[in-house]
Scaffold this motif. Structure first.
Motif, PDB file in Angstrom:
ATOM      1  N   ASP A 170       1.121   6.580  -6.730  1.00  0.00           N
ATOM      2  CA  ASP A 170       0.233   6.532  -7.884  1.00  0.00           C
ATOM      3  C   ASP A 170      -1.021   7.370  -7.688  1.00  0.00           C
ATOM      4  OD1 ASP A 170       2.026   4.752  -9.052  1.00  0.00           O
ATOM      5  OD2 ASP A 170       0.954   2.987  -8.283  1.00  0.00           O
ATOM      6  N   ARG A 171      -1.252   7.819  -6.454  1.00  0.00           N
ATOM      7  CA  ARG A 171      -2.460   8.592  -6.152  1.00  0.00           C
ATOM      8  C   ARG A 171      -2.188  10.087  -6.333  1.00  0.00           C
ATOM      9  NH1 ARG A 171      -5.394   5.733  -0.933  1.00  0.00           N
ATOM     10  NH2 ARG A 171      -4.988   3.558  -1.543  1.00  0.00           N
ATOM     11  N   PRO A 172      -3.237  10.850  -6.598  1.00  0.00           N
ATOM     12  CA  PRO A 172      -3.048  12.303  -6.678  1.00  0.00           C
ATOM     13  C   PRO A 172      -2.520  12.867  -5.366  1.00  0.00           C
ATOM     14  CG  PRO A 172      -5.204  11.652  -7.537  1.00  0.00           C
ATOM     15  CD  PRO A 172      -4.620  10.442  -6.882  1.00  0.00           C
TER      16      PRO A 172
ATOM     17  N   SER B  27      -2.080  14.853  -2.093  1.00  0.00           N
ATOM     18  CA  SER B  27      -3.011  15.465  -1.136  1.00  0.00           C
ATOM     19  C   SER B  27      -2.441  15.308   0.251  1.00  0.00           C
ATOM     20  CB  SER B  27      -4.392  14.803  -1.206  1.00  0.00           C
ATOM     21  OG  SER B  27      -4.337  13.471  -0.724  1.00  0.00           O
TER      22      SER B  27
ATOM     23  N   ARG C  99      -3.070  11.722   1.432  1.00  0.00           N
ATOM     24  CA  ARG C  99      -2.132  10.747   0.877  1.00  0.00           C
ATOM     25  C   ARG C  99      -0.811  10.773   1.630  1.00  0.00           C
ATOM     26  NH1 ARG C  99       1.313  11.478  -4.590  1.00  0.00           N
ATOM     27  NH2 ARG C  99       2.270  12.964  -3.135  1.00  0.00           N
TER      28      ARG C  99
ATOM     29  N   HIS D 286      -4.878   8.399   4.187  1.00  0.00           N
ATOM     30  CA  HIS D 286      -5.076   7.188   3.398  1.00  0.00           C
ATOM     31  C   HIS D 286      -4.422   5.978   4.049  1.00  0.00           C
ATOM     32  CE1 HIS D 286      -5.676   9.650  -0.580  1.00  0.00           C
ATOM     33  NE2 HIS D 286      -6.628   9.846   0.317  1.00  0.00           N
TER      34      HIS D 286
ATOM     35  N   HIS E  65     -10.811   7.168   4.177  1.00  0.00           N
ATOM     36  CA  HIS E  65     -10.199   8.485   4.033  1.00  0.00           C
ATOM     37  C   HIS E  65      -9.581   9.007   5.333  1.00  0.00           C
ATOM     38  CE1 HIS E  65     -11.837   8.680   0.032  1.00  0.00           C
ATOM     39  NE2 HIS E  65     -13.066   8.513   0.486  1.00  0.00           N
TER      40      HIS E  65
ATOM     41  N   HIS F 290       0.828  -1.209   0.000  1.00  0.00           N
ATOM     42  CA  HIS F 290       0.000   0.000   0.000  1.00  0.00           C
ATOM     43  C   HIS F 290       0.863   1.259   0.000  1.00  0.00           C
ATOM     44  CE1 HIS F 290      -2.938   2.997   1.375  1.00  0.00           C
ATOM     45  NE2 HIS F 290      -2.097   3.282   2.356  1.00  0.00           N
TER      46      HIS F 290
ATOM     47  N   ARG G 254       2.393   2.058  -3.333  1.00  0.00           N
ATOM     48  CA  ARG G 254       1.442   2.513  -4.348  1.00  0.00           C
ATOM     49  C   ARG G 254       0.874   3.906  -4.071  1.00  0.00           C
ATOM     50  NH1 ARG G 254      -1.886  -3.223  -5.172  1.00  0.00           N
ATOM     51  NH2 ARG G 254      -0.333  -4.221  -6.515  1.00  0.00           N
ATOM     52  N   LEU G 255       1.239   4.486  -2.943  1.00  0.00           N
ATOM     53  CA  LEU G 255       0.729   5.827  -2.643  1.00  0.00           C
ATOM     54  C   LEU G 255       1.143   6.851  -3.702  1.00  0.00           C
ATOM     55  CD1 LEU G 255       1.241   6.141   1.232  1.00  0.00           C
ATOM     56  CD2 LEU G 255      -0.943   5.990   0.004  1.00  0.00           C
TER      57      LEU G 255
END
Length: 400
Positions: free
Chosen positions: A147-149, A151, A154, A244, A231, A141, A144-145
């Motif tokens: 890969d997220r927009p 914020s 995140r 996240h 969230h 996990h 792969r953070l």
């Protein structure tokens, strides 16, 4: 016909119980008449003290070579029921097949699991590092953070629980997250008690706080968790934290098999055992490690859920279960030296001695010691039969 000593569990307590029993039988010339067998779901030792580190998928080591060196038979399976009066266990094999094993003496060494309270979202959305697969899932996990927009959520990780595991993990996370995300990150510990490290006592607390401050780890103390979602979380006081990555580390419980055995248990579900590590009121059954609570010394101190105690308890339990079967005197379990070595990430480590945890090393020296513990001392002895059995001598010291 051979008699059988059955060890249930392949963790630190189980492995050392098997070696301790094999050692005494070898010394007494009884190896041909008594079999030592160990049953566990996998023939590997999971190195739980290292699961807060990066790449936890590598934190295991094969059990078969050390068991074979000691003449211990390995059985793959998960025990679901202990029938102490009949002296049998019921188990499930790797293909789902059911089978029964009979024993003459038994050592329970199945360890502990993280307790997840029945709060909204904890089971569905909170990560953990309690077991190898859980720590590996968290590691994936985190990777792969990126890969997220971008914020704030995140870039924020929340560790629920400011005890031993929570502190070690929180100290590792800032550097791990910065390596992955390449920007500012936020790590927060949420602890329901008013002080960090409530079970560690006041002596090491200034050092722990110094490390957390230096690493930029925030603390929310005296506040619990009301709910977790994908969230973030809401604290007991109503504070919302967007994240996240929520990781639950608070609270351990002894393996559920302890509930099938009679005798008194403590609040963590651990079996109360005698100084010889016999389960009180249950004939022919011994227990070691996280499933047992034992008096460690003449001052009345009691064993902790830790690798340090599991290793020594295992050696004594193995010795005593074999001694009981072949009719020689047992040894009262004793572990008067109690130390704490807490990993504080890139900042260093904390090493203390005694139940009041008096600091005995600088952070740099403690870090070097912790590295030796985690990369050398907790690993099983992979050598000749003679050396492997010698390592299981009950009074041998263990530090973790």
């Amino acid at each position: 016909m051979k008699q059988t000593i059955l060890i249930v569990g392949g963790g630190f307590a189980g492995m050392w119980s098997a070696l301790g029993a094999a050692r005494l039988l070898d010394q007494q010339g009884k190896s041909d008449s008594v079999e030592v067998a160990l049953i566990s779901p996998e023939p590997v030792l999971h190195l739980r003290p290292r699961l807060h580190e990066a790449a936890p998928h590598a934190m295991s080591t094969p059990l078969l070579p050390v068991l074979e060196a000691a003449g211990v038979r390995y059985i793959q399976g998960a025990v679901s029921k202990v029938q102490a009066q009949q002296k049998v266990v019921l188990a499930t094999g790797p293909q789902g097949e059911q089978f029964t094993l009979a024993y003459d003496r038994l050592v329970l060494g199945t360890g502990s699991k993280l307790h997840r309270p029945d709060l909204p979202g904890v089971r569905e959305h909170a990560f953990s590092i309690d077991q190898l697969d859980e720590a590996t899932a968290l590691d994936l996990h985190l990777a792969r953070l990126a890969d997220r927009p971008g914020s704030a959520a995140r870039n924020t990780a929340v560790v629920v629980g400011g005890g031993f595991t929570g502190i070690e993990l929180a100290c590792e996370l800032p550097e791990r997250l910065r390596t992955i995300l390449g920007e500012d990150v936020r790590v927060i510990i949420v602890e329901c008690n008013p002080e960090i490290g409530p079970d560690l006592g006041p002596s090491p607390r200034p050092l722990i706080n110094e490390a957390l401050d230096a690493l930029g780890v925030e603390r929310i103390l005296g506040d619990g968790v009301a709910s977790v979602d994908e969230h973030g979380l809401v604290t007991s006081s109503g504070k919302r934290i967007e994240s996240h990555t929520v990781i639950w580390t608070g609270g351990m419980r002894a393996h559920a098999l302890t509930s099938q055995l009679g005798g008194d248990k403590d609040a963590l579900g651990r079996l109360k055992v005698t100084r010889e590590l016999r389960v009180e009121g249950v004939s022919g059954v011994f227990a070691a490690g996280d499933v047992a609570v034992a008096t460690t010394d003449n001052e009345g101190n009691q064993s902790m859920m830790s690798c340090q105690h599991a290793m020594v308890m295992g050696r004594f339990a193995g010795h005593n279960v074999a001694a009981d079967l072949i009719g020689i005197a047992s040894l009262p379990y004793t572990q008067e030296l109690y130390v704490t070595c807490l990993d504080l990430g890139p900042w260093g480590a904390m090493y203390s001695e005694g139940w009041d945890r008096q600091i005995k090393m600088t952070p740099a020296d403690a870090k070097a010691l912790k590295r030796r513990i985690n990369t050398e001392w907790i690993y099983p002895p992979l050598a000749s039969r003679t050396a492997t059995l010698a390592a299981a001598e009950p009074t041998r010291r263990a530090v973790a």
